[in-house]
Design an enzyme around this catalytic site. Structure first.
Site, PDB file in Angstrom:
ATOM      1  N   ASP A 367       0.823  -1.214   0.000  1.00  0.00           N
ATOM      2  CA  ASP A 367       0.000   0.000   0.000  1.00  0.00           C
ATOM      3  C   ASP A 367       0.862   1.271   0.000  1.00  0.00           C
ATOM      4  O   ASP A 367       1.864   1.341   0.713  1.00  0.00           O
ATOM      5  CB  ASP A 367      -0.856  -0.052   1.280  1.00  0.00           C
ATOM      6  CG  ASP A 367      -1.962   0.976   1.289  1.00  0.00           C
ATOM      7  OD1 ASP A 367      -2.050   1.772   0.351  1.00  0.00           O
ATOM      8  OD2 ASP A 367      -2.753   0.941   2.255  1.00  0.00           O
ATOM      9  N   LYS A 476      -1.377  -8.475  -4.992  1.00  0.00           N
ATOM     10  CA  LYS A 476      -2.044  -8.705  -3.702  1.00  0.00           C
ATOM     11  C   LYS A 476      -3.334  -7.886  -3.740  1.00  0.00           C
ATOM     12  O   LYS A 476      -3.292  -6.662  -3.802  1.00  0.00           O
ATOM     13  CB  LYS A 476      -1.136  -8.241  -2.564  1.00  0.00           C
ATOM     14  CG  LYS A 476      -1.738  -8.351  -1.175  1.00  0.00           C
ATOM     15  CD  LYS A 476      -0.678  -8.002  -0.124  1.00  0.00           C
ATOM     16  CE  LYS A 476      -1.240  -7.858   1.271  1.00  0.00           C
ATOM     17  NZ  LYS A 476      -0.192  -7.416   2.228  1.00  0.00           N
ATOM     18  N   TRP A 477      -4.465  -8.568  -3.735  1.00  0.00           N
ATOM     19  CA  TRP A 477      -5.789  -7.931  -3.834  1.00  0.00           C
ATOM     20  C   TRP A 477      -6.351  -7.832  -2.417  1.00  0.00           C
ATOM     21  O   TRP A 477      -6.764  -8.833  -1.848  1.00  0.00           O
ATOM     22  CB  TRP A 477      -6.693  -8.774  -4.740  1.00  0.00           C
ATOM     23  CG  TRP A 477      -8.099  -8.289  -4.899  1.00  0.00           C
ATOM     24  CD1 TRP A 477      -8.993  -7.953  -3.922  1.00  0.00           C
ATOM     25  CD2 TRP A 477      -8.806  -8.116  -6.131  1.00  0.00           C
ATOM     26  NE1 TRP A 477     -10.189  -7.585  -4.457  1.00  0.00           N
ATOM     27  CE2 TRP A 477     -10.113  -7.678  -5.824  1.00  0.00           C
ATOM     28  CE3 TRP A 477      -8.465  -8.298  -7.481  1.00  0.00           C
ATOM     29  CZ2 TRP A 477     -11.075  -7.428  -6.788  1.00  0.00           C
ATOM     30  CZ3 TRP A 477      -9.430  -8.048  -8.444  1.00  0.00           C
ATOM     31  CH2 TRP A 477     -10.716  -7.613  -8.103  1.00  0.00           C
ATOM     32  N   ASP A 478      -6.376  -6.610  -1.908  1.00  0.00           N
ATOM     33  CA  ASP A 478      -6.762  -6.412  -0.513  1.00  0.00           C
ATOM     34  C   ASP A 478      -8.208  -5.921  -0.427  1.00  0.00           C
ATOM     35  O   ASP A 478      -8.784  -5.446  -1.414  1.00  0.00           O
ATOM     36  CB  ASP A 478      -5.801  -5.388   0.114  1.00  0.00           C
ATOM     37  CG  ASP A 478      -5.629  -5.597   1.609  1.00  0.00           C
ATOM     38  OD1 ASP A 478      -6.489  -6.246   2.227  1.00  0.00           O
ATOM     39  OD2 ASP A 478      -4.623  -5.099   2.152  1.00  0.00           O
ATOM     40  N   ASN A 480     -10.181  -3.962   2.829  1.00  0.00           N
ATOM     41  CA  ASN A 480      -9.903  -3.629   4.211  1.00  0.00           C
ATOM     42  C   ASN A 480     -11.062  -3.130   5.060  1.00  0.00           C
ATOM     43  O   ASN A 480     -10.827  -2.540   6.105  1.00  0.00           O
ATOM     44  CB  ASN A 480      -8.773  -2.599   4.266  1.00  0.00           C
ATOM     45  CG  ASN A 480      -7.414  -3.288   4.196  1.00  0.00           C
ATOM     46  OD1 ASN A 480      -7.216  -4.310   4.842  1.00  0.00           O
ATOM     47  ND2 ASN A 480      -6.502  -2.758   3.420  1.00  0.00           N
ATOM     48  N   CYS A 525      -6.507 -11.032   0.096  1.00  0.00           N
ATOM     49  CA  CYS A 525      -6.206 -10.510   1.427  1.00  0.00           C
ATOM     50  C   CYS A 525      -7.420  -9.695   1.848  1.00  0.00           C
ATOM     51  O   CYS A 525      -8.108  -9.128   0.997  1.00  0.00           O
ATOM     52  CB  CYS A 525      -4.964  -9.616   1.322  1.00  0.00           C
ATOM     53  SG  CYS A 525      -4.547  -8.748   2.841  1.00  0.00           S
ATOM     54  N   ASP A 547      -2.933 -10.401   9.583  1.00  0.00           N
ATOM     55  CA  ASP A 547      -1.973  -9.306   9.760  1.00  0.00           C
ATOM     56  C   ASP A 547      -1.069  -9.560  10.963  1.00  0.00           C
ATOM     57  O   ASP A 547      -0.105  -8.838  11.163  1.00  0.00           O
ATOM     58  CB  ASP A 547      -2.710  -7.973   9.943  1.00  0.00           C
ATOM     59  CG  ASP A 547      -3.122  -7.384   8.600  1.00  0.00           C
ATOM     60  OD1 ASP A 547      -2.619  -7.850   7.563  1.00  0.00           O
ATOM     61  OD2 ASP A 547      -3.956  -6.457   8.590  1.00  0.00           O
TER      62      ASP A 547
HETATM   63  C1  GLA Z   1      -4.121  -4.800   5.135  1.00  0.00           C
HETATM   64  C2  GLA Z   1      -3.266  -5.985   4.774  1.00  0.00           C
HETATM   65  C3  GLA Z   1      -1.808  -5.682   5.071  1.00  0.00           C
HETATM   66  C4  GLA Z   1      -1.390  -4.458   4.291  1.00  0.00           C
HETATM   67  C5  GLA Z   1      -2.307  -3.300   4.625  1.00  0.00           C
HETATM   68  C6  GLA Z   1      -2.020  -2.112   3.748  1.00  0.00           C
HETATM   69  O1  GLA Z   1      -4.173  -4.614   6.511  1.00  0.00           O
HETATM   70  O2  GLA Z   1      -3.677  -7.137   5.450  1.00  0.00           O
HETATM   71  O3  GLA Z   1      -1.007  -6.786   4.742  1.00  0.00           O
HETATM   72  O4  GLA Z   1      -1.431  -4.738   2.924  1.00  0.00           O
HETATM   73  O5  GLA Z   1      -3.663  -3.635   4.474  1.00  0.00           O
HETATM   74  O6  GLA Z   1      -2.839  -1.048   4.009  1.00  0.00           O
END
Ligand code: GLA
Length: 754
Positions: A367, A476-478, A480, A525, A547
């Site tokens: 990120d 990495k497709w997040d 959140n 993710c 995390d």
């Molecule tokens: C999430 C992911 C982390 C990281 C952060 C970045 O928490 O699980 O691994 O990529 O976002 O903001």
């Protein structure tokens, strides 16, 4: 493996690998009853299991007690509102809001193989690998047809189920509940296992007795969630890790789910999984259909471990599709825990150059590379590179990396939009929101309305512009934050429908991505592991597990995760000590061993770590290369759990022909005045002799780091090290694991048959 229908008894049977699933059609109206799911039954007439010879009999014999029949009969796919007061599997409302339904048997088909579902993640199997039974049921009043699907796979004690509703009537209907399975069974003292947690504490096991009423887990968050998991296990009274009867049920879906067990007045259990009914509603116009997600149901006579291995085989063999599934994944270093948002080209290259020297193969830029994102308050949705941080863009970074022999991976959070973003300023109506309400911010971000195709297209175009601009090997497709304020600017859809179509829209985007870039290594993710489920594994071969990268916390998280999912799917990285999550000091060797039981990589500033830790990286990477295939493809057996014993954690991975195995032992806490610990080793061939050696051979006297075994500790293992023991000796008499000095120490043993 066979599926049969007996015209005389009207019984369907699915028999596979020592397991039977049986259903029967009863009475002239054609009620479909559940007869048996479990150990293989003989070639007998199983009609007696329907209990129709006893009160209340069937309605054609005792019509005055039709309600008693419906409320006690083991219904294969129970309807609602007409006499069965237990939780239903299907509920349908007509135009006037009248809600009732009851399905009757119509016809069946037996098909070779198993094709994937359209738009939903699902299992698949070739004509010689799988058999599928399709039973057609009908509700004559609504004019609705329901197809019940059951698939068995060669060699697996599992049934995969789903249901499809088709509106054959001439009026629209609302489906307000469509579960994926409903299984009625006798309660003979089962305990219910769930995997629950929170952010950084995902998938911890909880085992509780069942009481009267319903015990359930669910997600209302629009994603699977950190908090609950779409899984239910039923453990018979004496079942344990490697013995006893266990049933496992897991849903192949990544949105709001329900998984519950109801115990009724007759001590019967009704196990149900599916989309969460209270957050679901879908209107079906005449001719339209609705397909439920699949549920994977495993039966084991070898305890929880048997269920685990069935799920691993089912997922690896018949659900996961990535070309990376069986390939060695590049050893990566991710800059998140090293730099957070504070990085630029030079810093990344500094990490990459050093990492390359130690044997790392890929840099993942996490990120903060886009828009004006220097913290987590802005720019989601603006997927254009921040040239201040990365002059020359992603292209230059990838070229500089290529010049030193490193691949590039990159982070996206495609489903999100920051209120402070150009995208939001241009399209405020693209965020999910309910008229008149300001949407709730979480991590200062909103969720994009992925039910709308033009929004999905715009996100996709932005992502592909970046991916096409440079040589990018991994994404990495997040995701959140959970969904809230579930409303769309395009009116006419209920919140329940939007939640469902959001999930389908997200699946569609992922499908487009992997179709366009078939060689791309995709890692899912969600704030760590909030969307670690079988649905997402249909698109990505690996998912970031949590995390929390503290190795000792990870033992718990990885135990719960590996209970259902292959080790090759679990994102696991070595991070700094003391850990950022709990401030715990853990030796580098232990951190390496724990990450080895997943997709191996690093997530730390390699230039600022203690030299003695950095010096171990090449040998850790060598271990990964040596044992990667065994860990990816092998059979996993849990030996001990520190969640249960508070002292140690151990598991073994055995290859298919049982010639090689890797035993992981972590002494979580040291204890005074104790002797070596006896462990029995499951999974080996009793008739083979295994030579046992330390896989990670560093020995050093007077070492304070906890990274090396001392001569005294080696001495304790001298009775079996570099000697052979028979598989049957190891399974019975067992091994004696040495008392190690200190906490959080680990030993990795290789067992090779001679
Ligand atoms: C999430 C992911 C982390 C990281 C952060 C970045 O928490 O699980 O691994 O990529 O976002 O903001």
């Amino acid at each position: 493996m066979k599926i049969t229908y007996d015209e005389k008894t009207r019984i369907f049977r699915l028999d596979c690998a020592g397991m039977t699933y049986a259903m029967g059609v009863v009475d002239e109206e054609g009620f479909l009853g559940h007869l048996w799911f479990g150990a293989q039954a003989g070639e007998d007439d199983l009609t007696y299991l329907s209990r129709t010879a006893e009160f209340p009999h069937v309605p054609s014999v005792n019509g005055r007690d039709r309600g008693s029949f419906l409320d006690s009969f083991f219904q294969e796919f129970p309807g609602a509102g007409v006499g069965d007061y237990r939780p239903c599997a299907l509920q349908i409302e007509d135009e006037n809001g009248q809600a009732a339904c009851q399905l009757f048997y119509d016809s069946y088909r037996i098909l070779k193989g198993k094709s994937i579902l359209s738009g939903l993640p699902s299992t698949h199997g070739g004509e010689d690998e799988a058999l599928t039974l399709e039973i057609t049921m009908k509700d004559p009043v609504h004019g609705v047809r329901v197809l019940l699907f059951y698939t068995i796979f060669e060699g697996l004690r599992a049934v995969v189920r789903s249901a499809r509703v088709i509106n054959d009537g001439d009026k629209p209907v609302d489906v307000t509940r469509l579960l994926s399975c409903s299984v009625d069974m006798e309660d003979t003292g089962y305990r219910m296992l769930t995997l629950d947690g929170s952010w950084s504490r995902e998938r911890r096991k909880e085992l509780l007795p069942l009481g009267r009423g319903t015990r359930s887990v669910q997600s209302r968050r629009g994603i699977t969630s950190h908090q609950m998991h779409p899984f239910v296990g039923l453990l018979s009274e004496h079942a344990g890790q490697n013995e006893g009867e266990v049933y496992g049920f897991q849903l192949v879906y990544s949105g709001c789910f329900y998984a519950g067990v109801d115990k009724d007045q007759n001590n019967a259990l009704r196990v149900q999984l599916g989309i969460l009914p209270e957050e679901f509603r879908e209107r079906l116009q005449p001719g339209e259909e609705l397909q439920s997600p699949e549920v994977l149901m495993a039966y084991s006579e070898e305890g929880l471990g048997g269920m685990t291995r069935t799920f691993h085989d089912l997922l690896r063999g018949h659900l996961m599709r990535s070309p990376w599934l069986h390939r060695e994944r590049p050893v990566l270093i991710n800059n998140w825990e090293a730099t957070f948002f504070d990085f630029d080209l030079e810093k990344l290259l500094g990490i990459a150059r050093r990492a390359k020297k130690e044997g790392v193969e890929m840099l993942v830029m996490d990120d903060g590379w886009f828009g004006k994102r220097d913290d987590d308050n802005s720019s989601l949705g603006d997927w254009t590179v921040n040239e201040k941080k990365l002059p020359g863009g992603v292209k230059r970074l990838s070229e500089e990396l290529a010049a030193i022999g490193m691949k590039l991976g990159i982070w996206f959070e495609p489903e999100m939009i920051s209120p402070d973003s150009d995208l939001y300023r241009a399209h405020p109506d693209w965020a999910l929101s309910v008229d008149g309400r300001t949407p709730c911010r979480m991590r200062n971000q909103y969720v994009l309305d992925l039910t709308r195709k033009e929004i999905r297209d715009a996100v996709f175009d932005q992502i592909t512009a970046v991916l096409d601009s440079a040589d990018i090997a991994y994404v990495k497709w997040d995701m959140n934050r959970p969904l809230s304020d579930v409303g769309s600017a395009v009116k006419g859809k209920s919140a329940g429908s939007i939640l469902y179509h959001y999930c389908l829209g997200m699946y569609e985007l992922q499908e487009r991505l992997i179709t366009r870039y078939p060689e791309l290594l995709l890692e899912n993710c969600s704030g760590g592991g909030a969307r670690f489920d079988a649905g997402m594994l249909f698109y990505s071969p690996q998912i970031w597990t949590s995390d929390d990268t503290d190795a000792i916390e990870r033992l718990k998280i990885q135990e719960g995760t590996a209970m259902l999912y292959p080790l090759s799917a679990m994102g696991a990285h070595v991070s700094v000590s003391p850990s950022q999550a709990v401030g715990r000091f853990v030796p580098m060797t232990t951190r390496g061993h724990v990450a080895l039981a997943g997709t191996f990589g690093y997530e730390l500033d390699i230039n600022r770590m203690p030299a003695q830790d950095a010096a171990l990286i090449p040998s850790q990477i060598a271990l990964y290369h040596r044992y990667g295939e065994l860990i990816r493809e092998g059979d996993y057996y849990r030996i001990s759990s520190w969640q249960d014993n508070h002292l140690n954690d151990s598991y073994i991975v055995v290859n298919r022909d049982k010639t090689q195995a890797l035993l992981f032992w972590v002494q979580v806490l040291g204890e005074p005045n104790t002797r070596s610990k006896k462990i029995r080793i499951p999974g080996l061939d009793p008739d083979k002799n295994y030579r046992i050696r330390i896989a990670d051979p560093a020995v050093r006297e007077d070492d304070q780091s906890g990274n090396f075994l001392s001569h005294r500790e080696i001495e304790h293992m001298s009775g079996f090290l570099d000697k052979t023991l028979a598989g049957r000796t190891l399974a019975g008499a067992g091994l004696l694991m040495p008392k190690l000095s200190g906490d959080f120490r680990s030993v990795l043993l290789e067992l090779l048959s001679e």
